[in-house]
Design a protein around this motif. Structure first.
Motif, PDB file in Angstrom:
ATOM      1  N   LYS A   1      50.581  28.794  77.525  1.00 53.40           N
ATOM      2  CA  LYS A   1      51.056  27.312  77.399  1.00 53.40           C
ATOM      3  C   LYS A   1      50.804  25.934  77.925  1.00 53.40           C
ATOM      4  O   LYS A   1      51.563  25.063  77.160  1.00 53.40           O
ATOM      5  CB  LYS A   1      52.657  28.013  78.528  1.00 53.40           C
ATOM      6  CG  LYS A   1      53.944  28.812  78.918  1.00 53.40           C
ATOM      7  CD  LYS A   1      54.780  29.353  79.447  1.00 53.40           C
ATOM      8  CE  LYS A   1      54.580  29.414  80.978  1.00 53.40           C
ATOM      9  NZ  LYS A   1      54.040  30.332  81.027  1.00 53.40           N
ATOM     10  N   GLU A   2      49.744  26.098  78.538  1.00 50.55           N
ATOM     11  CA  GLU A   2      49.786  24.256  78.421  1.00 50.55           C
ATOM     12  C   GLU A   2      48.610  24.216  76.775  1.00 50.55           C
ATOM     13  O   GLU A   2      48.561  23.144  77.165  1.00 50.55           O
ATOM     14  CB  GLU A   2      48.355  24.515  79.690  1.00 50.55           C
ATOM     15  CG  GLU A   2      46.965  25.089  78.873  1.00 50.55           C
ATOM     16  CD  GLU A   2      46.263  25.543  80.086  1.00 50.55           C
ATOM     17  OE1 GLU A   2      45.600  23.960  80.521  1.00 50.55           O
ATOM     18  OE2 GLU A   2      46.097  26.126  80.303  1.00 50.55           O
ATOM     19  N   PHE A   3      48.607  24.688  76.007  1.00 46.82           N
ATOM     20  CA  PHE A   3      48.477  25.093  74.640  1.00 46.82           C
ATOM     21  C   PHE A   3      49.648  24.881  73.555  1.00 46.82           C
ATOM     22  O   PHE A   3      50.021  24.729  72.586  1.00 46.82           O
ATOM     23  CB  PHE A   3      47.162  25.113  74.343  1.00 46.82           C
ATOM     24  CG  PHE A   3      45.953  25.709  74.759  1.00 46.82           C
ATOM     25  CD1 PHE A   3      45.265  24.728  75.098  1.00 46.82           C
ATOM     26  CD2 PHE A   3      45.793  26.537  75.405  1.00 46.82           C
ATOM     27  CE1 PHE A   3      43.863  24.173  76.225  1.00 46.82           C
ATOM     28  CE2 PHE A   3      44.311  26.421  76.780  1.00 46.82           C
ATOM     29  CZ  PHE A   3      43.854  24.805  77.371  1.00 46.82           C
ATOM     30  N   LEU A   4      50.958  24.855  74.207  1.00 44.25           N
ATOM     31  CA  LEU A   4      51.981  25.153  73.535  1.00 44.25           C
ATOM     32  C   LEU A   4      52.875  24.132  73.852  1.00 44.25           C
ATOM     33  O   LEU A   4      53.336  23.127  75.112  1.00 44.25           O
ATOM     34  CB  LEU A   4      52.703  26.416  73.723  1.00 44.25           C
ATOM     35  CG  LEU A   4      51.949  28.139  72.976  1.00 44.25           C
ATOM     36  CD1 LEU A   4      53.368  28.797  73.732  1.00 44.25           C
ATOM     37  CD2 LEU A   4      51.479  27.789  71.949  1.00 44.25           C
ATOM     38  N   ARG A   5      53.526  23.309  72.634  1.00 46.85           N
ATOM     39  CA  ARG A   5      54.396  22.265  72.491  1.00 46.85           C
ATOM     40  C   ARG A   5      55.481  22.544  71.568  1.00 46.85           C
ATOM     41  O   ARG A   5      55.665  22.459  70.683  1.00 46.85           O
ATOM     42  CB  ARG A   5      54.267  21.055  72.577  1.00 46.85           C
ATOM     43  CG  ARG A   5      52.509  20.518  73.184  1.00 46.85           C
ATOM     44  CD  ARG A   5      51.914  19.414  72.523  1.00 46.85           C
ATOM     45  NE  ARG A   5      52.096  19.420  71.026  1.00 46.85           N
ATOM     46  CZ  ARG A   5      51.119  18.398  70.549  1.00 46.85           C
ATOM     47  NH1 ARG A   5      51.128  17.022  70.905  1.00 46.85           N
ATOM     48  NH2 ARG A   5      50.931  18.588  69.578  1.00 46.85           N
ATOM     49  N   ILE A   6      56.951  22.117  72.663  1.00 49.03           N
ATOM     50  CA  ILE A   6      58.006  22.430  72.035  1.00 49.03           C
ATOM     51  C   ILE A   6      58.467  21.202  70.779  1.00 49.03           C
ATOM     52  O   ILE A   6      57.844  20.014  71.850  1.00 49.03           O
ATOM     53  CB  ILE A   6      58.657  22.886  72.713  1.00 49.03           C
ATOM     54  CG1 ILE A   6      58.499  24.534  73.116  1.00 49.03           C
ATOM     55  CG2 ILE A   6      61.093  22.809  72.166  1.00 49.03           C
ATOM     56  CD1 ILE A   6      59.885  25.198  74.089  1.00 49.03           C
ATOM     57  N   VAL A   7      58.688  21.101  69.667  1.00 50.18           N
ATOM     58  CA  VAL A   7      58.393  20.044  69.040  1.00 50.18           C
ATOM     59  C   VAL A   7      59.239  20.240  67.850  1.00 50.18           C
ATOM     60  O   VAL A   7      60.402  21.557  67.380  1.00 50.18           O
ATOM     61  CB  VAL A   7      57.304  19.439  68.011  1.00 50.18           C
ATOM     62  CG1 VAL A   7      55.957  19.698  69.207  1.00 50.18           C
ATOM     63  CG2 VAL A   7      56.569  20.693  67.311  1.00 50.18           C
ATOM     64  N   THR A   8      60.428  19.010  66.858  1.00 52.73           N
ATOM     65  CA  THR A   8      60.544  19.304  66.339  1.00 52.73           C
ATOM     66  C   THR A   8      60.135  19.450  64.851  1.00 52.73           C
ATOM     67  O   THR A   8      58.899  19.563  64.869  1.00 52.73           O
ATOM     68  CB  THR A   8      61.837  18.301  65.703  1.00 52.73           C
ATOM     69  OG1 THR A   8      60.319  16.753  65.781  1.00 52.73           O
ATOM     70  CG2 THR A   8      62.497  17.668  66.861  1.00 52.73           C
TER      71      THR A   8
END
Ligand SMILES: [Zn+2]
Length: 241
Positions: A153-160
């Motif tokens: 999760k530290e390498f994942l970002r929720i983005v538009t």
């Protein structure tokens, strides 16, 4: 034909005999049965002899379930590190995840799709990065360093969607292996460019590929800020060697 036996209420495998049905054209006794699965076709007529001889023991779901169990492959995991390591069922590629997501992911069979994402099928397609981030349907998950095997999760970002486009990976028409750098055949130089909101910005032509890449990187920082794509360094080095 043997003597008539009333099968009402008796159970055969997953089937429970509900009531007698009309005999078939040969005079065999037939029975309405309800299957345990309560599926759409679970109420069916079966021949009494087949029930007694255990030829009929489900609406058909038994065989389907067995096939599913036989063909359902699971992943192998290594949980001895600070993060979890799994291996895809089809390509045996390593993928990473947070140990606290293990209980969430262990019940699925994960494989690598054609784009290199770690996905599974559970009626619908589920990708691991969306599952572990609980990503809402209208948002996307960005792999920070474009390593699709790494779903910590530290390498994942929720983005538009538009943020993710800024961080878009290699395009199919790219010839250098680095987004925004391609070889111009007409003047035999490396052309660096960047696309911002649909507009292509020319960053110049360079004899030296590495300089073109460097110029493109600087432009990413300038134009895209923190959403620049940082993961290509390795792949461009690989191409050069
Ligand atoms: Zn059934």
């Amino acid at each position: 034909m043997g003597k008539f036996i009333d099968l009402t209420g008796k159970e055969f495998g997953r089937l429970k005999v509900i009531k007698r049905a009309e005999n078939d054209k040969y005079g065999h006794s037939m029975w309405w049965c309800q299957c345990d699965c309560l599926g759409e076709d679970s109420l069916k007529i079966f021949k009494g002899d087949n029930l007694i001889r255990c030829v009929s023991k489900s609406c058909g779901c038994w065989r389907k379930d067995n096939a599913r169990i036989l063909f359902k492959k699971y992943n192998t995991y290594d949980l001895s590190s600070k993060f979890g390591i799994g291996y895809t069922s089809n390509t045996n590629i390593m993928f990473y995840f947070d140990l606290d997501d293990y209980s969430l992911i262990k019940n699925y069979c994960w494989f690598e799709d054609k784009d290199g994402y770690i996905v599974t099928h559970d009626d619908i397609r589920i990708s691991m990065h969306r599952l572990v981030t609980s990503c809402p349907d209208d948002m996307e998950v960005d792999h920070e360093f474009h390593n699709r095997y790494d779903n910590r999760k530290e390498f994942l970002r929720i983005v538009t969607r538009s943020q993710n486009c800024m961080n878009m990976s290699l395009k199919s028409n790219n010839t250098s292996g680095v987004t925004g750098v391609c070889f111009s055949k007409s003047n035999e130089k490396w052309y660096a460019y960047i696309d911002k909101e649909g507009e292509r910005i020319n960053l110049g032509y360079y004899d030296n590929f590495n300089i073109a890449v460097k110029i493109r990187r600087q432009a990413e920082i300038e134009y895209f800020g923190e959403y620049r794509y940082m993961g290509e360094q390795l792949s461009s080095e690989k191409k050069l060697s």
